[in-house]
Design a protein around this motif. Structure first.
Motif, mmCIF file in Angstrom:
data_model
loop_
_atom_site.group_PDB
_atom_site.id
_atom_site.type_symbol
_atom_site.label_atom_id
_atom_site.label_comp_id
_atom_site.label_asym_id
_atom_site.label_seq_id
_atom_site.Cartn_x
_atom_site.Cartn_y
_atom_site.Cartn_z
ATOM 1 N N ARG A 88 -3.485 -18.275 28.128
ATOM 2 C CA ARG A 88 -2.669 -17.077 27.560
ATOM 3 C C ARG A 88 -2.070 -17.349 26.361
ATOM 4 O O ARG A 88 -1.109 -18.177 26.152
ATOM 5 C CB ARG A 88 -1.827 -16.588 28.691
ATOM 6 C CG ARG A 88 -1.066 -15.395 28.280
ATOM 7 C CD ARG A 88 -0.275 -14.717 29.527
ATOM 8 N NE ARG A 88 1.140 -15.637 29.502
ATOM 9 C CZ ARG A 88 2.111 -15.584 30.483
ATOM 10 N NH1 ARG A 88 1.958 -14.836 31.467
ATOM 11 N NH2 ARG A 88 3.022 -16.230 30.225
ATOM 12 N N ALA A 134 5.192 -10.728 37.402
ATOM 13 C CA ALA A 134 4.983 -11.634 36.573
ATOM 14 C C ALA A 134 3.412 -11.996 36.402
ATOM 15 O O ALA A 134 2.888 -11.991 34.945
ATOM 16 C CB ALA A 134 5.612 -13.273 36.748
ATOM 17 N N TRP A 135 2.646 -11.684 37.328
ATOM 18 C CA TRP A 135 1.215 -11.981 37.500
ATOM 19 C C TRP A 135 0.679 -10.792 37.972
ATOM 20 O O TRP A 135 0.052 -10.897 38.915
ATOM 21 C CB TRP A 135 0.744 -13.240 38.293
ATOM 22 C CG TRP A 135 1.796 -14.447 37.858
ATOM 23 C CD1 TRP A 135 2.780 -15.002 38.341
ATOM 24 C CD2 TRP A 135 1.465 -15.479 36.876
ATOM 25 N NE1 TRP A 135 3.121 -16.178 38.041
ATOM 26 C CE2 TRP A 135 2.340 -16.238 36.767
ATOM 27 C CE3 TRP A 135 0.435 -15.295 35.842
ATOM 28 C CZ2 TRP A 135 2.516 -17.449 36.075
ATOM 29 C CZ3 TRP A 135 0.630 -16.307 34.928
ATOM 30 C CH2 TRP A 135 1.672 -17.461 34.908
ATOM 31 N N ASN A 173 1.348 -18.941 25.391
ATOM 32 C CA ASN A 173 2.374 -18.057 25.732
ATOM 33 C C ASN A 173 2.701 -18.189 27.238
ATOM 34 O O ASN A 173 1.934 -18.008 28.052
ATOM 35 C CB ASN A 173 2.039 -16.562 25.546
ATOM 36 C CG ASN A 173 3.275 -15.746 25.972
ATOM 37 O OD1 ASN A 173 4.223 -15.893 26.253
ATOM 38 N ND2 ASN A 173 2.776 -14.258 25.962
ATOM 39 N N GLY A 174 3.824 -19.084 27.416
ATOM 40 C CA GLY A 174 4.136 -19.312 28.753
ATOM 41 C C GLY A 174 4.855 -20.867 28.938
ATOM 42 O O GLY A 174 5.950 -20.821 29.137
ATOM 43 N N VAL A 186 0.540 -20.850 29.698
ATOM 44 C CA VAL A 186 -0.318 -20.585 30.837
ATOM 45 C C VAL A 186 -1.482 -21.093 30.504
ATOM 46 O O VAL A 186 -2.445 -20.658 29.588
ATOM 47 C CB VAL A 186 -0.213 -19.302 31.331
ATOM 48 C CG1 VAL A 186 -1.299 -19.040 32.102
ATOM 49 C CG2 VAL A 186 1.140 -18.506 31.601
#
Length: 194
Positions: free
Chosen positions: A41, A97-98, A173-174, A176
């Protein structure tokens, strides 16, 4: 740690009604025959070849793709479907979140062919013999890119340059990062248990 894992596997095999042959050697042999994708991500990502940016995206997914020499259209279909539907993004409205896929967010995808995902070390030297040979992999990879473009917004799908020496830049980003195999042993076990 390894002996605990082996004992757990043996105990699971004994407790199940199936007769599963289990071999325990000092050298572990795992055979993977699947298309492999490493999905990240990203806030942004780009591919540079010979000092020139050839592809770039804003928020979305960077997908590194490894093609095994035995991959087929069904492997490509699986990877395309799973990547497009992976819920790796937050839902700002609900706070989950997911919750959202790249499609739901209307984000972009950057695909990069990476045969080294099927490399393993022979001593200190990498060996890539299980990766699909370039003359077969190039059209196969192109068909994968087409699958993504046909299944989603074609303008949102970018890719690198097959076989080129690329510099891949990203802002994870994370962070992830997920690994996805089209026929992973875990997916096979889950299907057998359900």
């Amino acid at each position: 740690m390894q002996s605990i894992l082996v004992h757990s596997i043996v105990a699971a095999a004994i407790s199940s009604k199936k007769r599963t042959p289990i071999t325990t050697n000092k050298t572990k042999s795992i055979t993977v025959k699947a298309m492999r994708a490493v999905v990240q991500r990203v806030a942004s990502a780009s591919v540079e070849v010979d000092g020139r940016i050839v592809s770039e995206i804003g928020p979305g997914l960077l997908v590194l793709v490894g093609i095994h020499h035995s991959d087929s259209d069904s492997d490509a279909d699986y990877i395309c479907r799973k990547v497009l539907n992976m819920r790796l993004f937050p839902n700002e409205d609900t706070g989950k979140a997911w919750d959202h896929s790249v499609i739901q967010k209307n984000y972009q995808i950057l695909l990069v062919s990476q045969f080294t995902l099927y490399g393993f070390m022979k001593g200190n030297k990498p060996d890539f013999h299980v990766a699909m040979p370039p003359q077969q992999a190039k059209p196969f990879y192109a068909s994968l890119v087409d699958r993504f473009r046909n299944a989603y917004n074609s303008d949102a799908i970018k890719d690198g340059v097959f076989g080129a020496m690329m510099k891949v830049n990203l802002v994870n980003n994370g962070p992830v990062t997920m690994q996805l195999d089209s026929q992973s042993p875990k997916n096979t076990v889950d299907a057998a248990e359900s």
